[in-house]
Design a protein around this motif. Structure first.
Motif: not given
Lengths: 113, 113
Positions: A34, A36, A51, A94, A98-104, B35, B43, B45, B48, B99
């Protein structure tokens, strides 16, 4: 564990210049990716996502990103930026399992009029 | 469609005091995220939820942070006692399931003096 690195913390461009923001992730399995964006004074919103399928994805406002699996990269591009593109841009990953989304850490983009 | 609602928008407290943040996700969104965004960083996490169950809280400092999502709708994040390093924007996000696209609230900016 997944991680995301964005190479540029602060980018300054003139209007009509071309833009490329780098993003690399570390995870060996299948990922969803993603970008954002957070415009000044606004909340984070989705710019584009990948995806599966065509690795070149197009998002809103003329942005696109290319997923290069061999390089673990998902760079954001725009051929000609506008003053209104001034914002902070975040790459996120992600793991498909799993559903965890990690951001830079984000790249702050400043466009000079 | 109403977005993700958060309150308060701003909160200033002294260290060792407690604070609570509230989030109301988009109607029908099963997944809710909290977050923490420290100035100059992306952000991070904290926790969740999937409906009213915790999916991941591995990054939540459980000695001082707690969160709940009663009835699988609204959520509250509490910090007690607060430390100086807790100064940050606390973002709530929701997604329809897993996600996919995250929808963010405006955030709650906490300053700990």
């Amino acid at each position: 564990a997944q991680s995301v690195s964005q190479h540029n913390h602060h980018v300054i461009l003139s209007e009509a210049a071309s833009l490329e923001l780098g993003c690399n992730y570390s995870y060996g399995g299948t990922v969803n990716l993603f970008w954002y964006v957070q415009y000044p004074g606004q909340h984070l919103q989705l710019l584009l996502k990948y995806f599966s399928g065509d690795p070149l994805v197009k998002g809103i406002k003329g942005f696109e990103a290319e997923f290069i699996k061999s390089k673990f990269s998902f760079n954001l591009r725009k051929p000609s930026v506008q003053w209104s593109d001034t914002a902070e841009y975040f790459c996120a990953v992600n793991a498909a399992r799993d559903d965890k989304i990690i951001f830079g850490k984000g790249t702050r983009l400043h466009i000079l009029p | 469609e109403a977005g993700v609602a958060q309150s308060p928008r701003y909160k200033i407290i002294e260290k060792r005091q407690s604070v609570a943040f509230w989030c109301n996700p988009i109607s029908g969104h099963a997944t809710l995220y909290w977050y923490q965004q420290i100035l100059g960083q992306g952000p991070k996490l904290l926790i969740q939820f999937q409906n009213n169950g915790v999916v991941d809280d591995s990054q939540l400092p459980k000695d001082r942070f707690s969160a709940e999502r009663l009835k699988g709708v609204d959520s509250t994040l509490k910090i007690q006692p607060a430390k100086l390093e807790d100064s940050a924007v606390y973002l709530c996000a929701s997604s329809f399931r897993g996600a996919g696209e995250l929808f963010f609230g405006e955030g709650s900016r906490l300053t700990v003096l």
